[in-house]
Design a protein around this motif. Structure first.
Motif, PDB file in Angstrom:
ATOM      1  N   ARG A 231       0.819  -1.208   0.000  1.00 24.73           N
ATOM      2  CA  ARG A 231       0.000   0.000   0.000  1.00 24.73           C
ATOM      3  C   ARG A 231       0.854   1.260   0.000  1.00 24.73           C
ATOM      4  O   ARG A 231       0.353   2.367  -0.235  1.00 24.73           O
ATOM      5  CB  ARG A 231      -0.949  -0.016   1.197  1.00 24.73           C
ATOM      6  CG  ARG A 231      -1.889  -1.224   1.170  1.00 24.73           C
ATOM      7  CD  ARG A 231      -3.009  -1.111   2.181  1.00 24.73           C
ATOM      8  NE  ARG A 231      -3.833  -2.327   2.164  1.00 24.73           N
ATOM      9  CZ  ARG A 231      -4.774  -2.580   1.279  1.00 24.73           C
ATOM     10  NH1 ARG A 231      -5.028  -1.702   0.321  1.00 24.73           N
ATOM     11  NH2 ARG A 231      -5.483  -3.696   1.327  1.00 24.73           N
ATOM     12  N   ASP A 232       2.157   1.109   0.265  1.00 27.18           N
ATOM     13  CA  ASP A 232       3.074   2.244   0.234  1.00 27.18           C
ATOM     14  C   ASP A 232       3.725   2.425  -1.135  1.00 27.18           C
ATOM     15  O   ASP A 232       4.616   3.263  -1.297  1.00 27.18           O
ATOM     16  CB  ASP A 232       4.167   2.065   1.293  1.00 27.18           C
ATOM     17  CG  ASP A 232       5.028   0.823   1.044  1.00 27.18           C
ATOM     18  OD1 ASP A 232       4.677   0.000   0.162  1.00 27.18           O
ATOM     19  OD2 ASP A 232       6.053   0.682   1.730  1.00 27.18           O
ATOM     20  N   GLY A 233       3.282   1.643  -2.131  1.00 29.80           N
ATOM     21  CA  GLY A 233       3.845   1.752  -3.470  1.00 29.80           C
ATOM     22  C   GLY A 233       5.108   0.954  -3.683  1.00 29.80           C
ATOM     23  O   GLY A 233       5.767   1.085  -4.725  1.00 29.80           O
ATOM     24  N   GLY A 234       5.446   0.109  -2.719  1.00 32.19           N
ATOM     25  CA  GLY A 234       6.637  -0.728  -2.855  1.00 32.19           C
ATOM     26  C   GLY A 234       6.290  -2.156  -3.229  1.00 32.19           C
ATOM     27  O   GLY A 234       5.118  -2.579  -3.148  1.00 32.19           O
ATOM     28  N   ILE A 235       7.286  -2.912  -3.664  1.00 36.17           N
ATOM     29  CA  ILE A 235       7.148  -4.337  -3.964  1.00 36.17           C
ATOM     30  C   ILE A 235       7.911  -5.122  -2.909  1.00 36.17           C
ATOM     31  O   ILE A 235       9.105  -4.881  -2.684  1.00 36.17           O
ATOM     32  CB  ILE A 235       7.695  -4.678  -5.363  1.00 36.17           C
ATOM     33  CG1 ILE A 235       6.834  -4.011  -6.448  1.00 36.17           C
ATOM     34  CG2 ILE A 235       7.732  -6.190  -5.575  1.00 36.17           C
ATOM     35  CD1 ILE A 235       7.363  -4.215  -7.857  1.00 36.17           C
ATOM     36  N   GLU A 236       7.221  -6.044  -2.280  1.00 35.16           N
ATOM     37  CA  GLU A 236       7.846  -6.902  -1.277  1.00 35.16           C
ATOM     38  C   GLU A 236       7.938  -8.325  -1.814  1.00 35.16           C
ATOM     39  O   GLU A 236       6.979  -8.840  -2.396  1.00 35.16           O
ATOM     40  CB  GLU A 236       7.011  -6.896   0.004  1.00 35.16           C
ATOM     41  CG  GLU A 236       7.531  -7.823   1.092  1.00 35.16           C
ATOM     42  CD  GLU A 236       6.576  -7.954   2.261  1.00 35.16           C
ATOM     43  OE1 GLU A 236       6.906  -8.692   3.211  1.00 35.16           O
ATOM     44  OE2 GLU A 236       5.491  -7.338   2.213  1.00 35.16           O
ATOM     45  N   ILE A 237       9.087  -8.946  -1.642  1.00 33.49           N
ATOM     46  CA  ILE A 237       9.237 -10.355  -2.017  1.00 33.49           C
ATOM     47  C   ILE A 237       8.876 -11.205  -0.808  1.00 33.49           C
ATOM     48  O   ILE A 237       9.525 -11.121   0.239  1.00 33.49           O
ATOM     49  CB  ILE A 237      10.663 -10.652  -2.499  1.00 33.49           C
ATOM     50  CG1 ILE A 237      10.948  -9.870  -3.783  1.00 33.49           C
ATOM     51  CG2 ILE A 237      10.850 -12.148  -2.738  1.00 33.49           C
ATOM     52  CD1 ILE A 237      12.344 -10.041  -4.327  1.00 33.49           C
ATOM     53  N   VAL A 238       7.838 -12.014  -0.952  1.00 34.89           N
ATOM     54  CA  VAL A 238       7.356 -12.802   0.179  1.00 34.89           C
ATOM     55  C   VAL A 238       7.803 -14.260   0.101  1.00 34.89           C
ATOM     56  O   VAL A 238       7.703 -14.987   1.088  1.00 34.89           O
ATOM     57  CB  VAL A 238       5.820 -12.718   0.293  1.00 34.89           C
ATOM     58  CG1 VAL A 238       5.402 -11.286   0.598  1.00 34.89           C
ATOM     59  CG2 VAL A 238       5.135 -13.206  -0.968  1.00 34.89           C
ATOM     60  N   ARG A 239       8.295 -14.683  -1.067  1.00 34.78           N
ATOM     61  CA  ARG A 239       8.830 -16.049  -1.181  1.00 34.78           C
ATOM     62  C   ARG A 239       9.807 -16.122  -2.344  1.00 34.78           C
ATOM     63  O   ARG A 239       9.572 -15.507  -3.390  1.00 34.78           O
ATOM     64  CB  ARG A 239       7.705 -17.069  -1.386  1.00 34.78           C
ATOM     65  CG  ARG A 239       8.197 -18.516  -1.340  1.00 34.78           C
ATOM     66  CD  ARG A 239       7.078 -19.517  -1.526  1.00 34.78           C
ATOM     67  NE  ARG A 239       7.588 -20.874  -1.515  1.00 34.78           N
ATOM     68  CZ  ARG A 239       6.872 -21.948  -1.857  1.00 34.78           C
ATOM     69  NH1 ARG A 239       5.599 -21.802  -2.232  1.00 34.78           N
ATOM     70  NH2 ARG A 239       7.415 -23.148  -1.843  1.00 34.78           N
ATOM     71  N   ARG A 240      10.881 -16.845  -2.139  1.00 29.12           N
ATOM     72  CA  ARG A 240      11.875 -17.055  -3.193  1.00 29.12           C
ATOM     73  C   ARG A 240      12.066 -18.551  -3.393  1.00 29.12           C
ATOM     74  O   ARG A 240      12.260 -19.300  -2.436  1.00 29.12           O
ATOM     75  CB  ARG A 240      13.205 -16.390  -2.837  1.00 29.12           C
ATOM     76  CG  ARG A 240      13.117 -14.879  -2.790  1.00 29.12           C
ATOM     77  CD  ARG A 240      14.321 -14.213  -2.148  1.00 29.12           C
ATOM     78  NE  ARG A 240      15.563 -14.428  -2.887  1.00 29.12           N
ATOM     79  CZ  ARG A 240      16.652 -13.669  -2.765  1.00 29.12           C
ATOM     80  NH1 ARG A 240      16.643 -12.631  -1.940  1.00 29.12           N
ATOM     81  NH2 ARG A 240      17.736 -13.920  -3.463  1.00 29.12           N
ATOM     82  N   ILE A 241      12.016 -18.998  -4.652  1.00 32.68           N
ATOM     83  CA  ILE A 241      12.210 -20.418  -4.971  1.00 32.68           C
ATOM     84  C   ILE A 241      13.363 -20.518  -5.978  1.00 32.68           C
ATOM     85  O   ILE A 241      13.158 -20.395  -7.191  1.00 32.68           O
ATOM     86  CB  ILE A 241      10.937 -21.049  -5.570  1.00 32.68           C
ATOM     87  CG1 ILE A 241       9.734 -20.833  -4.644  1.00 32.68           C
ATOM     88  CG2 ILE A 241      11.153 -22.542  -5.828  1.00 32.68           C
ATOM     89  CD1 ILE A 241       8.418 -21.357  -5.209  1.00 32.68           C
ATOM     90  N   PRO A 242      14.593 -20.723  -5.506  1.00 38.61           N
ATOM     91  CA  PRO A 242      15.705 -20.923  -6.443  1.00 38.61           C
ATOM     92  C   PRO A 242      15.522 -22.233  -7.209  1.00 38.61           C
ATOM     93  O   PRO A 242      15.063 -23.240  -6.648  1.00 38.61           O
ATOM     94  CB  PRO A 242      16.937 -20.986  -5.520  1.00 38.61           C
ATOM     95  CG  PRO A 242      16.473 -20.456  -4.196  1.00 38.61           C
ATOM     96  CD  PRO A 242      15.021 -20.779  -4.106  1.00 38.61           C
ATOM     97  N   LEU A 243      15.863 -22.233  -8.486  1.00 37.54           N
ATOM     98  CA  LEU A 243      15.663 -23.415  -9.319  1.00 37.54           C
ATOM     99  C   LEU A 243      16.791 -24.411  -9.105  1.00 37.54           C
ATOM    100  O   LEU A 243      17.961 -24.040  -9.017  1.00 37.54           O
ATOM    101  CB  LEU A 243      15.559 -22.994 -10.785  1.00 37.54           C
ATOM    102  CG  LEU A 243      14.436 -21.993 -11.077  1.00 37.54           C
ATOM    103  CD1 LEU A 243      14.406 -21.635 -12.551  1.00 37.54           C
ATOM    104  CD2 LEU A 243      13.082 -22.542 -10.623  1.00 37.54           C
ATOM    105  N   ARG A 244      16.406 -25.710  -9.081  1.00 38.15           N
ATOM    106  CA  ARG A 244      17.368 -26.757  -8.737  1.00 38.15           C
ATOM    107  C   ARG A 244      17.308 -27.923  -9.728  1.00 38.15           C
ATOM    108  O   ARG A 244      16.302 -28.131 -10.402  1.00 38.15           O
ATOM    109  CB  ARG A 244      17.088 -27.286  -7.326  1.00 38.15           C
ATOM    110  CG  ARG A 244      17.278 -26.260  -6.212  1.00 38.15           C
ATOM    111  CD  ARG A 244      16.974 -26.866  -4.863  1.00 38.15           C
ATOM    112  NE  ARG A 244      15.552 -27.196  -4.725  1.00 38.15           N
ATOM    113  CZ  ARG A 244      15.074 -28.078  -3.853  1.00 38.15           C
ATOM    114  NH1 ARG A 244      15.895 -28.756  -3.065  1.00 38.15           N
ATOM    115  NH2 ARG A 244      13.779 -28.307  -3.776  1.00 38.15           N
TER     116      ARG A 244
END
Length: 436
Positions: A108-121
């Motif tokens: 809501r503040d105009g930012g992008i938050e990363i809530v999950r990261r899935i590195p490829l394996r």
């Protein structure tokens, strides 16, 4: 070249010819529709460090994670890179970078938050030869491309049989992912936790990867892509059973000159409802005449609107964009090229030079980014959600190329770009979503 017919009054098409698929788009928007409304922008303000003094970026697609319009899945591309002095070389600034699937939230503040990261394996029990771990890289597999990876000092880097230039992303109902790669026109399937298990490649390909199921189901002619210009746009039907994959640019068919001259691009339909994917359709459409960049326009993103009906992007790579347009393309009445002579690389003349005997997908413009005031550039992900009273919410994400503009004398020149999502509301009647 004939065109499938659709509702709305069609514009007159120009004379088709070997290098003139069509002089105009064949279906026009009603002129009384209001302009798209810009509803907000969100920026990834503090990119997480990835090493080599660089930050996370390269967002290359956009897939709704739910119906809220606030959370999406995206995928990073192969990692920070730059053009080299030799056309067939590419400078990799962090050769061991692992492409990642990201779940992002628009704050809501105009930012992008990363809530999950899935590195490829790579598959269990296997080791990536570059990283020495199960994490794969964005370095090219030699069997799929002639592009040569080099380091900052010009040293030749190793190939990676598991490597991919991840561009398009879809998430199936079981939580697994399909990713399109520009390397040799390939599609890769990953589990919900990011483990590679299946790769689709063109017929006749010599590609192999230890522990991975390789299915050569794409037409052999699809191997005639320019380096790093393979399949990029990727989307899936609402029921999760059918993939659509679009070429980034025209095929070099029969040669590289044709890739600049042609305006014909292909789209593939793939049934993924069973354990073994099956190619079920192949269609073509005529892209707009690219007079400004000499064949440099790209189709980087597509989105499913209904059965055999797609929202397809055509763009330049400029910041801000001068030409980024989205068109509805309906392949319902188009010629199915699958298994035809047009799949044979030896066919003369090639479809890319003369498509006068086939029906192309019917095309109607939906959105003009520059006219709508979009200041972002290099849009590589589009997503649509139903709005109120027949309107449609359109989301677009720009690829910042990890902030890398070029490499000069061994020094990175920043491009000043940011990872950003923009939202527009398209008026009722501009496009119809089929959510069956």
């Amino acid at each position: 070249m004939r065109h499938a017919t659709l509702p709305y009054r069609p514009a007159r098409c120009g004379r088709a010819g070997p290098d003139r698929p069509c002089d105009s788009i064949c279906r026009r928007l009603p002129t009384d529709l209001p302009a798209p409304r810009h509803d907000g922008s969100w920026t990834y303000r503090s990119p997480a460090p990835i090493g080599a003094g660089l930050g996370l970026g390269g967002f290359s697609d956009l897939v709704p994670a739910d119906s809220s319009g606030r959370e999406f899945w995206t995928v990073t591309d192969r990692g920070p890179n730059a053009d080299a002095a030799v056309d067939t070389d590419k400078i990799f600034l962090k050769p061991d970078y692992t492409p990642q699937i990201l779940r992002i939230r628009l704050g809501r503040d105009g930012g992008i938050e990363i809530v999950r990261r899935i590195p490829l394996r790579v598959p269990a029990g296997r080791t990536d030869p570059v990283t020495g771990t199960r994490f794969l890289t964005g370095l090219p597999p030699a069997a799929l491309t002639a592009e040569r990876p080099v380091g900052l000092a010009g040293e030749v880097l190793p190939d990676d049989p598991y490597g991919l230039d991840s561009e398009g992303l879809v998430r199936l109902h079981d939580g697994s992912f399909w990713i399109s790669s520009e390397y040799g026109s390939s599609l890769l399937h990953f589990s919900a936790s990011g483990v590679l298990d299946t790769v689709l490649v063109p017929a006749g390909s010599a590609y192999t990867a230890p522990g991975v199921r390789v299915l050569a189901i794409l037409p052999a002619v699809e191997a005639k892509q320019k380096n790093n210009k393979g399949l990029e746009g990727l989307t899936v039907s609402a029921d999760g059973r059918t993939l659509y994959a679009a070429q980034q640019t025209q095929l070099s068919n029969p040669d590289s000159k044709a890739a600049k001259k042609s305006r014909v691009q292909r789209v593939f339909r793939i049934d993924v409802s069973r354990s073994t994917p099956r190619l079920t359709g192949e269609f073509a459409f005529a892209r707009e005449a690219d007079s400004a960049t000499d064949g440099g326009w790209s189709t980087s993103a597509i989105s499913w609107l209904g059965p055999d009906r797609l929202l397809i992007e055509e763009r330049d790579g400029l910041r801000p964009t001068v030409w980024t347009r989205l068109s509805e393309v309906d392949f319902g009445g188009a010629t199915d090229l699958l298994g035809s002579r047009w799949d044979d690389p030896a066919t003369v003349p090639a479809l890319e030079l003369d498509a006068s005997s086939v029906v192309l997908g019917a095309k109607r413009p939906v959105f003009d980014a520059a006219a709508a005031g979009l200041t972002n550039g290099k849009i590589e992900g589009i997503s649509v959600l139903p709005g109120r009273r027949g309107t449609v919410e359109l989301f677009l994400v720009g690829d910042d190329d990890f902030g890398v503009g070029a490499v000069e004398n061994g020094v990175v020149v920043p491009n000043g770009a940011v990872s950003r999502v923009d939202r527009y509301t398209l008026p009722a009647g501009a496009v119809v979503l089929d959510r069956r």
